[in-house]
Design a protein around this motif. Structure first.
Motif, PDB file in Angstrom:
ATOM      1  N   PRO A 273       0.808  -1.228   0.000  1.00 56.46           N
ATOM      2  CA  PRO A 273       0.000   0.000   0.000  1.00 56.46           C
ATOM      3  C   PRO A 273       0.840   1.276   0.000  1.00 56.46           C
ATOM      4  O   PRO A 273       0.480   2.259  -0.659  1.00 56.46           O
ATOM      5  N   SER A 274       1.954   1.269   0.725  1.00 59.65           N
ATOM      6  CA  SER A 274       2.781   2.482   0.761  1.00 59.65           C
ATOM      7  C   SER A 274       3.898   2.448  -0.279  1.00 59.65           C
ATOM      8  O   SER A 274       4.661   3.398  -0.404  1.00 59.65           O
ATOM      9  N   ARG A 275       4.004   1.333  -1.027  1.00 62.53           N
ATOM     10  CA  ARG A 275       4.957   1.211  -2.127  1.00 62.53           C
ATOM     11  C   ARG A 275       6.381   1.482  -1.667  1.00 62.53           C
ATOM     12  O   ARG A 275       7.098   2.322  -2.207  1.00 62.53           O
ATOM     13  N   CYS A 276       6.765   0.739  -0.627  1.00 62.03           N
ATOM     14  CA  CYS A 276       8.122   0.887  -0.125  1.00 62.03           C
ATOM     15  C   CYS A 276       8.625  -0.443   0.419  1.00 62.03           C
ATOM     16  O   CYS A 276       7.849  -1.363   0.674  1.00 62.03           O
ATOM     17  N   LEU A 277       9.937  -0.526   0.569  1.00 67.21           N
ATOM     18  CA  LEU A 277      10.604  -1.729   1.058  1.00 67.21           C
ATOM     19  C   LEU A 277      11.462  -1.349   2.259  1.00 67.21           C
ATOM     20  O   LEU A 277      12.221  -0.373   2.210  1.00 67.21           O
ATOM     21  N   HIS A 278      11.336  -2.134   3.339  1.00 64.76           N
ATOM     22  CA  HIS A 278      12.125  -1.940   4.549  1.00 64.76           C
ATOM     23  C   HIS A 278      13.133  -3.089   4.677  1.00 64.76           C
ATOM     24  O   HIS A 278      12.782  -4.242   4.418  1.00 64.76           O
ATOM     25  N   TYR A 279      14.339  -2.764   5.087  1.00 66.63           N
ATOM     26  CA  TYR A 279      15.355  -3.793   5.334  1.00 66.63           C
ATOM     27  C   TYR A 279      15.965  -3.590   6.712  1.00 66.63           C
ATOM     28  O   TYR A 279      16.310  -2.459   7.095  1.00 66.63           O
ATOM     29  N   TRP A 280      16.096  -4.703   7.469  1.00 68.04           N
ATOM     30  CA  TRP A 280      16.795  -4.702   8.749  1.00 68.04           C
ATOM     31  C   TRP A 280      17.915  -5.743   8.702  1.00 68.04           C
ATOM     32  O   TRP A 280      17.691  -6.881   8.276  1.00 68.04           O
ATOM     33  N   SER A 281      19.094  -5.374   9.152  1.00 65.32           N
ATOM     34  CA  SER A 281      20.181  -6.349   9.244  1.00 65.32           C
ATOM     35  C   SER A 281      19.990  -7.231  10.475  1.00 65.32           C
ATOM     36  O   SER A 281      19.248  -6.880  11.406  1.00 65.32           O
ATOM     37  N   GLU A 282      20.651  -8.371  10.483  1.00 65.94           N
ATOM     38  CA  GLU A 282      20.488  -9.334  11.569  1.00 65.94           C
ATOM     39  C   GLU A 282      20.867  -8.740  12.924  1.00 65.94           C
ATOM     40  O   GLU A 282      20.233  -9.024  13.942  1.00 65.94           O
ATOM     41  N   ASP A 283      21.895  -7.879  12.934  1.00 62.29           N
ATOM     42  CA  ASP A 283      22.338  -7.291  14.201  1.00 62.29           C
ATOM     43  C   ASP A 283      21.635  -5.971  14.514  1.00 62.29           C
ATOM     44  O   ASP A 283      21.974  -5.303  15.492  1.00 62.29           O
ATOM     45  N   GLN A 284      20.665  -5.589  13.680  1.00 63.58           N
ATOM     46  CA  GLN A 284      19.872  -4.373  13.845  1.00 63.58           C
ATOM     47  C   GLN A 284      20.709  -3.096  13.686  1.00 63.58           C
ATOM     48  O   GLN A 284      20.228  -1.998  13.986  1.00 63.58           O
ATOM     49  N   ALA A 285      21.938  -3.226  13.195  1.00 61.36           N
ATOM     50  CA  ALA A 285      22.787  -2.048  13.010  1.00 61.36           C
ATOM     51  C   ALA A 285      22.411  -1.266  11.757  1.00 61.36           C
ATOM     52  O   ALA A 285      22.721  -0.076  11.650  1.00 61.36           O
ATOM     53  N   VAL A 286      21.746  -1.938  10.811  1.00 64.79           N
ATOM     54  CA  VAL A 286      21.400  -1.296   9.544  1.00 64.79           C
ATOM     55  C   VAL A 286      19.894  -1.359   9.333  1.00 64.79           C
ATOM     56  O   VAL A 286      19.280  -2.424   9.453  1.00 64.79           O
ATOM     57  N   TYR A 287      19.303  -0.225   9.035  1.00 67.70           N
ATOM     58  CA  TYR A 287      17.898  -0.146   8.627  1.00 67.70           C
ATOM     59  C   TYR A 287      17.829   0.726   7.377  1.00 67.70           C
ATOM     60  O   TYR A 287      18.408   1.812   7.336  1.00 67.70           O
ATOM     61  N   LYS A 288      17.150   0.235   6.353  1.00 68.89           N
ATOM     62  CA  LYS A 288      17.005   0.970   5.104  1.00 68.89           C
ATOM     63  C   LYS A 288      15.538   1.013   4.709  1.00 68.89           C
ATOM     64  O   LYS A 288      14.781   0.057   4.935  1.00 68.89           O
ATOM     65  N   LEU A 289      15.145   2.103   4.074  1.00 73.68           N
ATOM     66  CA  LEU A 289      13.783   2.292   3.575  1.00 73.68           C
ATOM     67  C   LEU A 289      13.879   2.803   2.148  1.00 73.68           C
ATOM     68  O   LEU A 289      14.474   3.852   1.893  1.00 73.68           O
ATOM     69  N   PHE A 290      13.323   2.024   1.184  1.00 78.04           N
ATOM     70  CA  PHE A 290      13.437   2.354  -0.225  1.00 78.04           C
ATOM     71  C   PHE A 290      12.054   2.473  -0.874  1.00 78.04           C
ATOM     72  O   PHE A 290      11.182   1.629  -0.617  1.00 78.04           O
ATOM     73  N   PRO A 291      11.837   3.442  -1.757  1.00 75.98           N
ATOM     74  CA  PRO A 291      10.605   3.477  -2.552  1.00 75.98           C
ATOM     75  C   PRO A 291      10.637   2.383  -3.612  1.00 75.98           C
ATOM     76  O   PRO A 291      11.710   2.005  -4.095  1.00 75.98           O
ATOM     77  N   THR A 292       9.475   1.844  -3.975  1.00 81.23           N
ATOM     78  CA  THR A 292       9.411   0.744  -4.938  1.00 81.23           C
ATOM     79  C   THR A 292       8.286   0.935  -5.941  1.00 81.23           C
ATOM     80  O   THR A 292       7.389   1.747  -5.753  1.00 81.23           O
ATOM     81  N   SER A 293       8.330   0.124  -6.984  1.00 74.93           N
ATOM     82  CA  SER A 293       7.147  -0.120  -7.817  1.00 74.93           C
ATOM     83  C   SER A 293       6.468  -1.367  -7.265  1.00 74.93           C
ATOM     84  O   SER A 293       7.106  -2.183  -6.599  1.00 74.93           O
ATOM     85  N   VAL A 294       5.174  -1.516  -7.539  1.00 77.67           N
ATOM     86  CA  VAL A 294       4.417  -2.664  -7.038  1.00 77.67           C
ATOM     87  C   VAL A 294       3.555  -3.225  -8.167  1.00 77.67           C
ATOM     88  O   VAL A 294       3.394  -2.585  -9.207  1.00 77.67           O
TER      89      VAL A 294
END
Length: 218
Positions: A93-114
């Protein structure tokens, strides 16, 4: 190697897309203007669909960026029990992708197509089973039925390739998270089921993820 029916259109496309593609890597706002398979201007209102969208037309007014309030940081815990191997949440619905690393040190938020329609949309849990830099592309059987004029195979690096520079294979057949040379697609319902990112963003995600990274599509 694919043999285009109209080499003149192909030459026009190649010269245009190479210039736009180089600009697009530096500035995602630059959008591809030419349909890779016809050599003609993109169709539709305010831009058009691309091969990955099966040339489905969309309503540009309906697809205007009305998801700004939903494009926000998320907590991984409502969606994953652990972060083993890292985790990707695709929020359709918000057309985005979230990524978390295993150690929680990295978080990313990217716009996407759906995906462009409900029948092309799949949700639930999957995982990355393969990573490819410089992916090739072949239309699915259903795409070929709808568009028999499309080539059976497009080699890696070909400007006609709608997979962009990197791709992450999911355990669901035919579903990928991949880049795109057509930056008009990002933020829109414009794919045949895959999730598209800007090429510079898919490279970041490619470097962060591994085979086995959890994926949830909601």
């Amino acid at each position: 190697m694919m043999t285009p029916k109209d080499p003149i259109s192909r030459r026009k496309f190649l010269s245009t897309s190479l210039a736009l593609g180089a600009a697009g890597l530096a500035a995602p706002a630059i959008a591809q203007q030419i349909d890779p398979y016809t050599g003609q201007a993109l169709q539709g209102t305010g831009g058009g669909a691309t091969p990955d969208a099966g040339l489905v037309q969309y309503d540009a007014n309906q697809d205007s960026r009305r998801n700004i309030s939903s494009f926000r940081m998320q907590d991984w815990q409502p969606y994953f029990s652990t972060l083993t191997n890292g985790a990707i949440l695709v929020d359709l619905p918000s057309r985005c992708l979230h990524y978390w690393s295993e150690d929680q040190a990295v978080y990313k938020l990217f716009p996407t197509s759906v995906p462009v329609s409900p029948d092309l949309t799949r949700t639930g849990r999957t995982e990355i089973i393969k990573k490819v830099e410089g992916p090739s592309w072949a239309p699915t059987p259903e795409m070929r039925k709808r568009n028999p004029e499309w080539p059976e195979f497009v080699k890696p690096g070909d400007p006609l390739n709608p997979m962009g520079t990197h791709a992450l294979w999911l355990s669901w057949q035919y579903y990928r998270i991949h880049g795109t040379h057509d930056t008009r697609k990002i933020g829109r319902k414009s794919s045949n089921g895959c999730i598209g990112l800007y090429n510079e963003h898919i490279k970041q995600l490619y470097d962060l993820t591994k085979v086995g990274t959890q994926v949830m599509v909601i």
